[in-house]
Design a protein around this motif. Structure first.
Motif, PDB file in Angstrom:
ATOM      1  N   SER A 234      31.500  -2.903 -33.128  1.00 26.12           N
ATOM      2  CA  SER A 234      33.128  -3.343 -32.197  1.00 26.12           C
ATOM      3  C   SER A 234      32.728  -3.469 -30.971  1.00 26.12           C
TER       4      SER A 234
ATOM      5  N   TYR B 140      24.163  -5.067 -28.963  1.00 22.47           N
ATOM      6  CA  TYR B 140      23.903  -5.122 -30.613  1.00 22.47           C
ATOM      7  C   TYR B 140      24.394  -6.203 -31.252  1.00 22.47           C
TER       8      TYR B 140
ATOM      9  N   GLU C 110      34.620   1.986 -34.960  1.00 18.56           N
ATOM     10  CA  GLU C 110      33.299   2.024 -35.287  1.00 18.56           C
ATOM     11  C   GLU C 110      33.613   3.580 -36.200  1.00 18.56           C
TER      12      GLU C 110
ATOM     13  N   ASN D  77      22.266   2.053 -27.075  1.00 20.86           N
ATOM     14  CA  ASN D  77      23.076   1.454 -26.415  1.00 20.86           C
ATOM     15  C   ASN D  77      23.173   1.792 -25.096  1.00 20.86           C
TER      16      ASN D  77
ATOM     17  N   ARG E 101      24.582   6.102 -19.704  1.00 22.69           N
ATOM     18  CA  ARG E 101      26.543   5.619 -19.344  1.00 22.69           C
ATOM     19  C   ARG E 101      26.544   6.031 -17.878  1.00 22.69           C
TER      20      ARG E 101
ATOM     21  N   ARG F  64      38.830   7.100 -19.966  1.00 24.69           N
ATOM     22  CA  ARG F  64      38.888   7.013 -22.181  1.00 24.69           C
ATOM     23  C   ARG F  64      37.310   7.344 -21.808  1.00 24.69           C
TER      24      ARG F  64
ATOM     25  N   ASN G 260      30.678   3.694 -19.390  1.00 23.37           N
ATOM     26  CA  ASN G 260      29.378   3.380 -20.058  1.00 23.37           C
ATOM     27  C   ASN G 260      28.565   2.781 -20.558  1.00 23.37           C
TER      28      ASN G 260
HETATM   29  O1  EAX Z   1      29.325   1.295 -29.214  1.00 22.19           O
HETATM   30  O2  EAX Z   1      32.872   3.943 -28.011  1.00 22.19           O
HETATM   31  C1  EAX Z   1      31.738   3.914 -26.987  1.00 22.19           C
HETATM   32  O3  EAX Z   1      32.527   3.656 -25.069  1.00 22.19           O
HETATM   33  C2  EAX Z   1      30.612   2.927 -26.860  1.00 22.19           C
HETATM   34  O4  EAX Z   1      29.431   2.807 -25.838  1.00 22.19           O
HETATM   35  C3  EAX Z   1      30.544   1.226 -27.479  1.00 22.19           C
HETATM   36  O5  EAX Z   1      32.035   1.144 -28.675  1.00 22.19           O
HETATM   37  C4  EAX Z   1      29.657   0.084 -28.040  1.00 22.19           C
END
Ligand code: EAX
Length: 328
Positions: A36, A43, A75, A148, A151, A172, A212
């Protein structure tokens, strides 16, 4: 002495065969892999390493064609496509995964992981590997746990120095029920949406903010649409390298070993890039105009979530949560 004609023809054929590059045994199969976010990311380096390793370890019989920035869908769509066989591979966060393997969402509980070494050992250890074993029943093969990152909160309205500053912000979120439940406790107005829609939603002010890891915030250039960031590190976000079970079942035992080894190499590249992003991204984003709150009293954010932790204890079993929290 005259060499019989047939022998001469045979010798010439062999000579010609030796001159030609050796064609890989059998036809080459190309598999599609979708992510994504952009190629220049934690990634992107992972799936590119995966592609190189698969081709090398299968003697070129398998080739992985990578698609970035959600070119083949977001995703959740990618995971659905694995199940129906219209996509072969993906690297994804755990965002949409509870829709497919609900047990995984225990990993999405805020402040569950102490730091990167803790999180990585949990995922590489029996807890993580047992969870990978839950995917085949859903038509998906879990190749490896990637990452990832931790966050952080960003928004365009105001600096967030304490939990109360989050109140009323329209944020979001991933399509993740555990995150949504927790963020409501902060007084956030959670707006779940696919990652591929986030930049535009921030740009147009449909939402005030998002959360994120640094790797995603910098890869997606969110500094262009977000003024403020606070290093809350409020939740560790795992990632997964997944394969269509139908495609996996077609592999020989040797190729299954090759794909699993390739996924391990991909995770090494993934984590190394995250370590690098963690070292450089804050200074880089600040130099691009973001106002960043670094000294965060995380205990205050954790304390605000106390009522939600009680709920999660009932939902997942407090002993299961403690097993992860205390894992060494
Ligand atoms: O996988 O959707 C998100 O905020 C994720 O962290 C992003 O797609 C990376």
């Amino acid at each position: 002495m005259r060499i019989p004609r047939l022998l001469a023809v045979l010798a010439l054929t062999c000579a010609a065969a030796l001159a030609l590059p050796v064609a890989p045994a059998g036809a080459q199969t190309t598999l599609k892999m979708n992510i994504s976010i952009s190629q220049n990311s934690h990634y992107g380096v992972a799936v590119d390493a995966f592609a190189r390793e698969v081709e090398a370890r299968t003697g070129g019989r398998y080739k992985v064609q990578n698609f970035y920035s959600g070119a083949l869908g977001a995703e959740r769509e990618s995971i659905e496509a694995l199940q129906v066989g219209t996509l072969d591979l993906t690297m994804t966060s755990t965002g949409p995964v509870p829709n497919f393997v609900p047990e995984v969402s225990i990993l999405d509980i805020p402040f569950l992981m102490r730091d990167y070494p803790h999180a990585r050992s949990v995922l590489d250890g029996p807890i993580g590997q047992d969870m990978l074993g839950k995917f085949p029943a859903k038509g998906i093969q879990g190749l490896a746990w990637g990452e990832n990152g931790f966050r952080h909160m960003t928004n365009s309205k105001r600096p967030v120095n304490a939990p109360d500053d989050l109140k009323g912000l329209k944020m979001r979120t991933m399509e993740n029920p555990v995150h949504i439940q927790a963020y409501k406790q902060f007084g956030i107005i959670p707006t779940p949406m696919a990652f591929t829609e986030v930049f535009t939603a921030l740009q147009q002010g449909t939402v005030d903010g998002q959360e994120n890891p640094l790797s995603v915030i910098s890869a997606a250039k969110f500094e262009q649409v977000q003024k403020y960031m606070t290093l809350t590190g409020h939740v560790y976000s795992p990632a997964l390298i997944l394969m269509s079970k139908a495609q996996w079942d077609k592999l020989s035992a040797a190729d299954k070993t090759a794909f699993t080894a390739a996924a391990k190499e991909a995770v090494k590249a993934n984590r190394a890039r995250i370590d690098e992003d963690e070292r450089r991204a804050v200074a880089d984003l600040r130099s691009k105009g973001m106002t960043i709150v670094e000294n965060v009293d995380k205990a205050k954010f954790q304390a605000t979530l106390a009522p939600t932790f009680v709920e999660f204890g009932k939902k997942f079993g407090q002993d299961n949560i403690d097993k992860i929290k205390n894992y060494k």
